[in-house]
Write a protein that holds these residues in place. Structure first.
Motif, short mmCIF file in Angstrom:
data_model
loop_
_atom_site.label_atom_id
_atom_site.label_comp_id
_atom_site.label_asym_id
_atom_site.label_seq_id
_atom_site.Cartn_x
_atom_site.Cartn_y
_atom_site.Cartn_z
N LYS A 76 0.99 -1.05 0.06
CA LYS A 76 0.02 0.01 -0.12
C LYS A 76 0.93 1.33 0.00
O LYS A 76 0.55 2.16 -0.61
N ARG A 77 2.02 1.22 0.76
CA ARG A 77 2.69 2.40 0.81
C ARG A 77 3.40 2.50 -0.62
O ARG A 77 3.76 3.69 -0.89
N LEU A 78 3.97 1.49 -1.28
CA LEU A 78 4.78 1.52 -2.67
C LEU A 78 3.64 1.80 -3.51
O LEU A 78 4.28 2.62 -4.64
N LEU A 79 2.44 1.63 -3.40
CA LEU A 79 1.61 1.93 -4.67
C LEU A 79 1.44 3.54 -4.50
O LEU A 79 1.29 4.25 -5.55
N LYS A 80 1.61 4.15 -3.34
CA LYS A 80 1.85 5.59 -3.36
C LYS A 80 3.07 6.25 -3.89
O LYS A 80 2.89 7.44 -4.36
N SER A 81 4.16 5.66 -3.57
CA SER A 81 5.47 6.12 -3.86
C SER A 81 6.25 5.71 -5.35
O SER A 81 6.85 6.32 -5.74
N HIS A 82 5.49 4.73 -5.88
CA HIS A 82 6.01 4.23 -7.09
C HIS A 82 4.97 3.98 -8.17
O HIS A 82 4.59 2.66 -8.42
N PRO A 83 4.58 4.96 -8.75
CA PRO A 83 3.52 4.95 -9.85
C PRO A 83 3.85 3.97 -10.87
O PRO A 83 3.09 3.45 -11.58
N ASP A 84 5.15 3.66 -11.18
CA ASP A 84 5.77 3.21 -12.29
C ASP A 84 5.41 1.55 -12.18
O ASP A 84 5.42 0.92 -12.74
N LEU A 85 5.27 1.29 -10.74
CA LEU A 85 4.90 -0.18 -10.56
C LEU A 85 3.35 -0.68 -10.09
O LEU A 85 3.36 -1.44 -9.27
N LYS A 86 2.73 0.40 -10.58
CA LYS A 86 1.20 0.47 -10.15
C LYS A 86 0.73 -1.04 -10.39
O LYS A 86 -0.05 -1.60 -9.52
N VAL A 87 0.68 -1.53 -11.61
CA VAL A 87 0.12 -2.65 -11.92
C VAL A 87 0.69 -3.89 -11.33
O VAL A 87 -0.11 -4.61 -10.71
N PRO A 88 2.01 -4.26 -11.03
CA PRO A 88 2.37 -5.49 -10.33
C PRO A 88 1.91 -5.07 -8.92
O PRO A 88 1.65 -6.15 -8.23
N LEU A 89 2.09 -4.04 -8.32
CA LEU A 89 1.68 -3.85 -7.05
C LEU A 89 0.20 -3.93 -6.82
O LEU A 89 -0.06 -4.84 -5.55
#
Length: 167
Positions: A76-89
């Protein structure tokens, strides 16, 4: 002097059962594919000194659940900070929220608590495949979840092996 004797007797009573129970925990952990990991997580739990096999299985399911929640929060934190990884996250979020936490963990608890451990064993056998699936969602990218996915999968394998002692 009388108080000192009482304290010594009390200390002897408290340490003797723990040593015996540590042998039991070791015996169960030796049936797993990762003895060290089993001992590390089981013995860290305050229920371990008085645990029977069923309680050891619950301790390990609790451990898998806790580490899965840690992973889910990180996603959930990474979804906010890494939009480039949105799909796999997002795919991993579904893996952890729905498949692991809401389904496999629940089946494992129910199997152990209700006395039908074969369902718990099956759930813990499937769980590592879900963590591998999460890793595979990152094809072409470096996964920020590799360490936690590996740990959750290994804990599930140990939990499965502990549960097998109930079959």
């Amino acid at each position: 002097m009388r108080n000192l004797i009482c304290v010594v007797i009390l200390l002897m009573m408290l340490t003797t059962p723990i040593n015996g129970d540590r042998k039991f925990v070791k015996k169960i952990c030796k049936t797993t594919e990762n003895y060290e990991l089993c001992m590390e997580y089981v013995w860290a739990d305050p229920r371990a000194p008085e645990a029977d096999t069923r309680t050891l299985a619950i301790i390990m399911i609790d451990t898998v659940k806790a580490k899965s929640k840690v992973t889910d929060k990180l996603i959930k934190r990474l979804l906010k900070s890494h939009p480039d990884l949105k799909v796999p996250l997002e795919q991993c979020a579904w893996d952890y929220e729905v498949v692991i936490l809401k389904t496999l963990i629940k089946v494992a608890y129910d199997g152990v608590i209700l006395g039908d451990p074969k369902f718990a064993e099956e759930a813990m056998t499937k769980l590592p495949f879900t963590t591998i699936g999460c890793e595979n969602h990152f094809a072409g990218h470096k996964s920020p979840l590799t360490h936690l996915n590996k740990l959750v999968g290994e804990l599930a394998d140990v939990t499965r092996d502990v549960i097998r002692n109930l079959l």
